[in-house]
Design a protein around this motif. Structure first.
Motif, PDB file in Angstrom:
ATOM      1  N   ARG A 147     -54.657  70.142 128.498  1.00 28.02           N
ATOM      2  CA  ARG A 147     -55.002  68.872 129.139  1.00 28.02           C
ATOM      3  C   ARG A 147     -54.534  67.689 128.294  1.00 28.02           C
ATOM      4  NH1 ARG A 147     -61.115  70.386 131.453  1.00 28.02           N
ATOM      5  NH2 ARG A 147     -60.358  72.027 132.871  1.00 28.02           N
ATOM      6  N   ALA A 148     -54.607  67.834 126.974  1.00 29.73           N
ATOM      7  CA  ALA A 148     -54.079  66.769 126.109  1.00 29.73           C
ATOM      8  C   ALA A 148     -52.581  66.609 126.307  1.00 29.73           C
ATOM      9  CB  ALA A 148     -54.390  67.090 124.645  1.00 29.73           C
ATOM     10  N   ALA A 149     -51.871  67.705 126.462  1.00 34.43           N
ATOM     11  CA  ALA A 149     -50.417  67.651 126.678  1.00 34.43           C
ATOM     12  C   ALA A 149     -50.073  66.954 127.988  1.00 34.43           C
ATOM     13  CB  ALA A 149     -49.837  69.060 126.666  1.00 34.43           C
ATOM     14  N   ARG A 150     -51.009  66.980 128.942  1.00 37.97           N
ATOM     15  CA  ARG A 150     -50.781  66.295 130.220  1.00 37.97           C
ATOM     16  C   ARG A 150     -51.290  64.859 130.197  1.00 37.97           C
ATOM     17  NH1 ARG A 150     -52.690  71.375 132.373  1.00 37.97           N
ATOM     18  NH2 ARG A 150     -54.702  70.402 132.886  1.00 37.97           N
ATOM     19  N   ASP A 185     -54.474  63.771 129.075  1.00 44.35           N
ATOM     20  CA  ASP A 185     -55.921  63.575 129.186  1.00 44.35           C
ATOM     21  C   ASP A 185     -56.429  62.911 127.906  1.00 44.35           C
ATOM     22  OD1 ASP A 185     -58.757  63.986 129.010  1.00 44.35           O
ATOM     23  OD2 ASP A 185     -58.619  65.620 130.449  1.00 44.35           O
ATOM     24  N   ARG A 186     -56.938  61.680 128.040  1.00 48.76           N
ATOM     25  CA  ARG A 186     -57.319  60.924 126.847  1.00 48.76           C
ATOM     26  C   ARG A 186     -58.535  61.527 126.151  1.00 48.76           C
ATOM     27  NH1 ARG A 186     -61.439  57.069 127.893  1.00 48.76           N
ATOM     28  NH2 ARG A 186     -62.061  56.998 130.092  1.00 48.76           N
ATOM     29  N   HIS A 187     -59.438  62.149 126.904  1.00 47.11           N
ATOM     30  CA  HIS A 187     -60.612  62.766 126.279  1.00 47.11           C
ATOM     31  C   HIS A 187     -60.209  64.009 125.480  1.00 47.11           C
ATOM     32  CE1 HIS A 187     -63.229  60.015 128.311  1.00 47.11           C
ATOM     33  NE2 HIS A 187     -62.899  60.447 129.513  1.00 47.11           N
ATOM     34  N   ALA A 188     -59.283  64.780 126.012  1.00 53.77           N
ATOM     35  CA  ALA A 188     -58.795  65.955 125.291  1.00 53.77           C
ATOM     36  C   ALA A 188     -58.081  65.532 124.012  1.00 53.77           C
ATOM     37  CB  ALA A 188     -57.859  66.774 126.181  1.00 53.77           C
ATOM     38  N   THR A 189     -57.250  64.496 124.138  1.00 53.07           N
ATOM     39  CA  THR A 189     -56.549  63.987 122.961  1.00 53.07           C
ATOM     40  C   THR A 189     -57.535  63.504 121.908  1.00 53.07           C
ATOM     41  OG1 THR A 189     -54.630  63.341 124.285  1.00 53.07           O
ATOM     42  CG2 THR A 189     -54.907  62.245 122.153  1.00 53.07           C
ATOM     43  N   ALA A 190     -58.575  62.800 122.339  1.00 50.69           N
ATOM     44  CA  ALA A 190     -59.556  62.263 121.400  1.00 50.69           C
ATOM     45  C   ALA A 190     -60.325  63.377 120.697  1.00 50.69           C
ATOM     46  CB  ALA A 190     -60.527  61.339 122.138  1.00 50.69           C
ATOM     47  N   ALA A 191     -60.697  64.430 121.426  1.00 51.92           N
ATOM     48  CA  ALA A 191     -61.452  65.533 120.824  1.00 51.92           C
ATOM     49  C   ALA A 191     -60.617  66.272 119.788  1.00 51.92           C
ATOM     50  CB  ALA A 191     -61.931  66.492 121.911  1.00 51.92           C
ATOM     51  N   ILE A 192     -59.359  66.531 120.117  1.00 51.76           N
ATOM     52  CA  ILE A 192     -58.482  67.247 119.187  1.00 51.76           C
ATOM     53  C   ILE A 192     -58.205  66.421 117.944  1.00 51.76           C
ATOM     54  CG2 ILE A 192     -56.117  68.095 118.879  1.00 51.76           C
ATOM     55  CD1 ILE A 192     -56.271  69.024 121.843  1.00 51.76           C
ATOM     56  N   THR A 193     -57.866  65.156 118.129  1.00 49.23           N
ATOM     57  CA  THR A 193     -57.514  64.337 116.966  1.00 49.23           C
ATOM     58  C   THR A 193     -58.728  64.047 116.089  1.00 49.23           C
ATOM     59  OG1 THR A 193     -57.687  62.333 118.327  1.00 49.23           O
ATOM     60  CG2 THR A 193     -55.495  63.290 118.051  1.00 49.23           C
ATOM     61  N   LEU A 194     -59.922  63.950 116.690  1.00 43.77           N
ATOM     62  CA  LEU A 194     -61.110  63.735 115.865  1.00 43.77           C
ATOM     63  C   LEU A 194     -61.370  64.952 114.976  1.00 43.77           C
ATOM     64  CD1 LEU A 194     -63.493  61.843 115.190  1.00 43.77           C
ATOM     65  CD2 LEU A 194     -64.830  63.123 116.879  1.00 43.77           C
ATOM     66  N   GLY A 195     -61.290  66.144 115.546  1.00 42.16           N
ATOM     67  CA  GLY A 195     -61.461  67.350 114.744  1.00 42.16           C
ATOM     68  C   GLY A 195     -60.413  67.471 113.659  1.00 42.16           C
ATOM     69  N   ALA A 196     -59.192  67.116 113.995  1.00 39.17           N
ATOM     70  CA  ALA A 196     -58.103  67.189 113.020  1.00 39.17           C
ATOM     71  C   ALA A 196     -58.293  66.174 111.898  1.00 39.17           C
ATOM     72  CB  ALA A 196     -56.766  66.950 113.725  1.00 39.17           C
TER      73      ALA A 196
END
Length: 315
Positions: free
Chosen positions: A213-216, A218-229
């Motif tokens: 979803r981040a690859a498509r 999705d700003r929430h998916a991007t935010a969750a992944i980058t916060l964990g990273a």
């Protein structure tokens, strides 16, 4: 003619929540035989020890000298005991791993945490004075730390559990250890997936779905992944300032989701570094598919060996 594999072979066992990998390893590090089987994770410690022993028997050859086992959980290599564990392996905490396996195989056994065993293969490349930080980010956040060429074990074998360092990004979130605010609560794969659900109100089910979803876009998916990273990068950068490592390794299923995660982690890591470390960056592990079993086999050379006893098969 000189023998290709001088010296007796040893067995390396890598115990995970879903499978057991076994290898017969020659004295020169060559893998001579391999075997895998499912882990009976829900059937109790005795069943797991039986499965480990059977995997060892499949690859064992005449003259096999010892068994090294790399296992999930907090492992004390001196006592050979699992001092703490999650419910991934039912009833695993408190298991007398070395004694139970030695009595079942008739061979001396050395044991350690699985991430530390894998990290030992990286440490061997750094020389006698190597300092290493090794992070494994997957279902949980595990790790290993070495300084001055020596892997650190600490009291009860707990050294290196990086997922239980405090993280501001995880403030108030419950951790698998029972505390709150630890890195694992925001940075592990299930934690990133859960944070996406909190942000979006949608259940993704698994991390790979969040990554898709981040690859498509999705700003929430991007935010969750980058916060964990970023949380992982900040913790590792701060730890690097404390230890001054020659190498920092990041591995596991979460970093494999792609550049979005890796770039955010590296940026946060670099932002924490003091000037003498500014050129340091997290790296992928050197080891290939055999790294875990080779690390397990190597334990027989560096850790206490627990001899088999003839009176029963403790678990």
């Amino acid at each position: 003619m000189t023998a290709r594999h001088p010296g007796p072979p040893v067995i390396g066992l890598d115990l995970g929540g879903t499978k057991i990998a076994a290898a017969l390893v020659g004295a020169d590090g060559t893998v001579l035989a391999r075997h895998t089987r499912p882990t009976p994770a829900t059937r109790g410690a005795g069943a797991v020890l039986d499965a480990l022993a059977e995997a060892a028997r499949v690859v064992q050859a005449r003259g096999t000298a010892a068994v090294g086992v790399a296992a999930a959980g907090v492992i004390d290599p001196v006592s050979g005991t699992v001092t703490s564990a999650t419910d991934t392996l039912h009833g695993w905490a408190g298991t007398r791993l070395a004694a139970g396996l030695a009595s079942r195989t008739g061979l001396p056994v050395a044991c350690d945490n699985d991430v530390r065993a894998a990290a030992a293969t990286e440490l061997a490349r750094l020389g006698d004075d190597g300092t290493l930080i090794y992070a494994a980010v997957g279902t949980g956040v595990g790790g290993a730390v070495a300084a001055g060429g020596r892997m650190l074990h600490g009291a009860a074998g707990i050294a290196g559990h990086l997922g239980h360092l405090p993280s501001p990004e995880a403030d108030g979130l419950p951790c698998t250890c029972g505390a709150t605010g630890h890195l694992e609560a925001i940075a592990a794969g299930p934690a990133i997936t859960a944070h996406y659900a909190r942000l979006s109100g949608q259940d993704a089910g698994r991390l790979q779905t969040v990554a898709e979803r981040a690859a498509r876009g999705d700003r929430h998916a991007t935010a969750a992944i980058t916060l964990g990273a970023r949380a992982t990068g900040r913790v590792l950068g701060g730890l690097a300032n404390v230890l001054g490592p020659h190498r920092v390794v990041v591995t596991g299923g979460v970093p494999r989701i792609g550049a979005l995660y890796r770039d955010a982690l590296c940026e946060a890591f670099a932002a924490e570094l003091m000037p003498p470390l500014r050129s340091l960056r997290p790296a992928d592990p050197h080891g290939g598919a055999d790294a875990a079993v080779l690390g397990a086999a190597g334990l027989t050379r560096t850790l206490p060996l627990h001899a088999p006893h003839t009176t029963g098969a403790p678990s």
